[in-house]
Design a protein around this motif. Structure first.
Motif, PDB file in Angstrom:
ATOM      1  N   VAL A   1       0.850  -1.194   0.000  1.00 12.40           N
ATOM      2  CA  VAL A   1       0.000   0.000   0.000  1.00 12.40           C
ATOM      3  C   VAL A   1       0.886   1.246   0.000  1.00 12.40           C
ATOM      4  O   VAL A   1       1.820   1.365   0.793  1.00 12.40           O
ATOM      5  N   VAL A   2       0.581   2.178  -0.905  1.00 13.76           N
ATOM      6  CA  VAL A   2       1.263   3.463  -0.971  1.00 13.76           C
ATOM      7  C   VAL A   2       0.203   4.549  -0.838  1.00 13.76           C
ATOM      8  O   VAL A   2      -0.777   4.565  -1.592  1.00 13.76           O
TER       9      VAL A   2
ATOM     10  N   ARG B   1       3.238   1.184   3.198  1.00 15.55           N
ATOM     11  CA  ARG B   1       4.686   0.949   3.265  1.00 15.55           C
ATOM     12  C   ARG B   1       5.451   2.239   2.973  1.00 15.55           C
ATOM     13  O   ARG B   1       6.651   2.314   3.224  1.00 15.55           O
ATOM     14  N   ALA B   2       4.766   3.226   2.357  1.00 22.12           N
ATOM     15  CA  ALA B   2       5.367   4.518   2.068  1.00 22.12           C
ATOM     16  C   ALA B   2       4.238   5.481   1.744  1.00 22.12           C
ATOM     17  O   ALA B   2       3.107   5.062   1.469  1.00 22.12           O
TER      18      ALA B   2
ATOM     19  N   ASP C   1       5.686   4.928  10.881  1.00 20.71           N
ATOM     20  CA  ASP C   1       7.035   4.374  10.782  1.00 20.71           C
ATOM     21  C   ASP C   1       7.419   4.039   9.344  1.00 20.71           C
ATOM     22  O   ASP C   1       8.355   3.288   9.103  1.00 20.71           O
ATOM     23  N   PHE C   2       6.687   4.593   8.385  1.00 22.55           N
ATOM     24  CA  PHE C   2       7.038   4.397   6.977  1.00 22.55           C
ATOM     25  C   PHE C   2       7.573   5.716   6.411  1.00 22.55           C
ATOM     26  O   PHE C   2       7.319   6.784   6.960  1.00 22.55           O
ATOM     27  N   PRO C   3       8.340   5.649   5.306  1.00 21.20           N
ATOM     28  CA  PRO C   3       8.939   6.875   4.766  1.00 21.20           C
ATOM     29  C   PRO C   3       7.916   7.760   4.053  1.00 21.20           C
ATOM     30  O   PRO C   3       7.010   7.269   3.370  1.00 21.20           O
TER      31      PRO C   3
ATOM     32  N   ALA D   1       8.496   1.903  -1.023  1.00 24.22           N
ATOM     33  CA  ALA D   1       7.602   0.917  -0.400  1.00 24.22           C
ATOM     34  C   ALA D   1       8.077  -0.508  -0.654  1.00 24.22           C
ATOM     35  O   ALA D   1       7.818  -1.409   0.139  1.00 24.22           O
ATOM     36  N   PHE D   2       8.773  -0.718  -1.767  1.00 20.51           N
ATOM     37  CA  PHE D   2       9.299  -2.038  -2.099  1.00 20.51           C
ATOM     38  C   PHE D   2      10.723  -2.234  -1.582  1.00 20.51           C
ATOM     39  O   PHE D   2      11.357  -3.249  -1.879  1.00 20.51           O
TER      40      PHE D   2
END
Length: 272
Positions: free
Chosen positions: A11-12, A80-81, A104-106, A229-230
């Motif tokens: 998920v982005v 994930r981002a 905690d994701f970028p 995210a990957f």
């Protein structure tokens, strides 16, 4: 059933303005995220009236509504981002800063204040708000030359200027900085400056595609966020996203009668 994906895609999240013409903002971001193999989730911050000729009207959503959307979404989905586009108001910038501090994701921050043509997307003292709350929590900030000049409080016309601005923006708290070179002068045009891990590097384009395009910054930051995210490191994500954007510009098609959008549907040669 045969042919259906069983694994959940990464998920982005995009937090940005709405562009009903589909060339930029949430709509462009979602196409970019999908093309790079992610699952796009989207929180709008402002609604625009625009087409290929430019932005005619902007309606900002309330900070409370943006906060509620994010809180509700993040209570369920696990990005994930994320990428951040136009936020519009100081209050919404502060909401994003507080949300970023709890994740905690970028986050890839594309500081969109002025569209290529038409009405400004931001009001009030948003630049200071970015410096106070958003930049210190950004994994990467991706200003163009004009936006970098506003953040660094100095002119950005050459590659040397871009290098200096990247250092200043890093000192404001951004972990990494990509100053995009599409608006630099003469031989510097199209050369991006990336500051990451204390190292400055210049990323030159394979070619400079002539013409005016709509949504280039949105597409680039969404592509970078999806690659993060990957699990790609920032330098690799930036270089590969820029390579894809070059193809998206070369193969742009006319939608509407004026400025072309980038071709979000162009094939990703090096999927993350």
């Amino acid at each position: 059933a045969r042919g259906f994906m069983t694994a959940t895609p990464r998920v982005v999240l995009t937090v940005a303005g709405s562009d009903p013409s589909g060339g930029a903002g949430l709509q462009g971001d979602l196409k970019t995220i999908h093309q790079h193999g992610g699952y796009g989730a989207a929180v709008p911050t402002l609604i625009t009236v625009q087409n290929s000729f430019g932005v005619e009207q902007v309606e900002h959503l309330s900070a409370a509504l943006v906060r509620s959307q994010l809180a509700n979404l993040l209570g369920d989905l696990e990005p994930r981002a994320a990428k951040m586009g136009a936020l519009g108001s100081r209050a919404v910038v502060h909401v994003l800063g507080s949300i970023m501090g709890k994740t905690d994701f970028p986050w890839v921050v594309d500081p969109v204040w002025l569209p290529s043509r038409g009405r400004p997307l931001a009001r009030g003292d948003v630049i200071d708000a970015y410096k106070e709350t958003v930049l210190p929590r950004a994994a990467l900030v991706t200003p163009n030359a004009q936006e970098a000049a506003l953040l660094a409080e100095r002119p950005v016309r050459t590659v040397a200027d871009a290098r200096e601005a990247a250092l200043v923006i890093h000192e404001l708290g951004a972990a990494a900085v990509l100053v995009k070179g599409g608006h630099l002068e003469d031989e510097g045009r199209g050369t991006d400056v990336l500051l990451v891990g204390g190292e400055l590097r210049e990323i030159r384009p394979s070619e400079v595609v002539a013409g005016q395009f709509h949504g280039t910054g949105c597409a680039l930051s969404a592509a970078i966020a999806t690659r993060l995210a990957f699990g790609e490191p920032i330098p690799e994500a930036v270089i590969k996203a820029k390579d894809w954007l070059g193809a998206a510009l070369r193969e742009a098609f006319a939608v509407g009668e004026d400025i072309k959008p980038v071709n979000h549907l162009v094939r990703v040669r090096n999927k993350p």
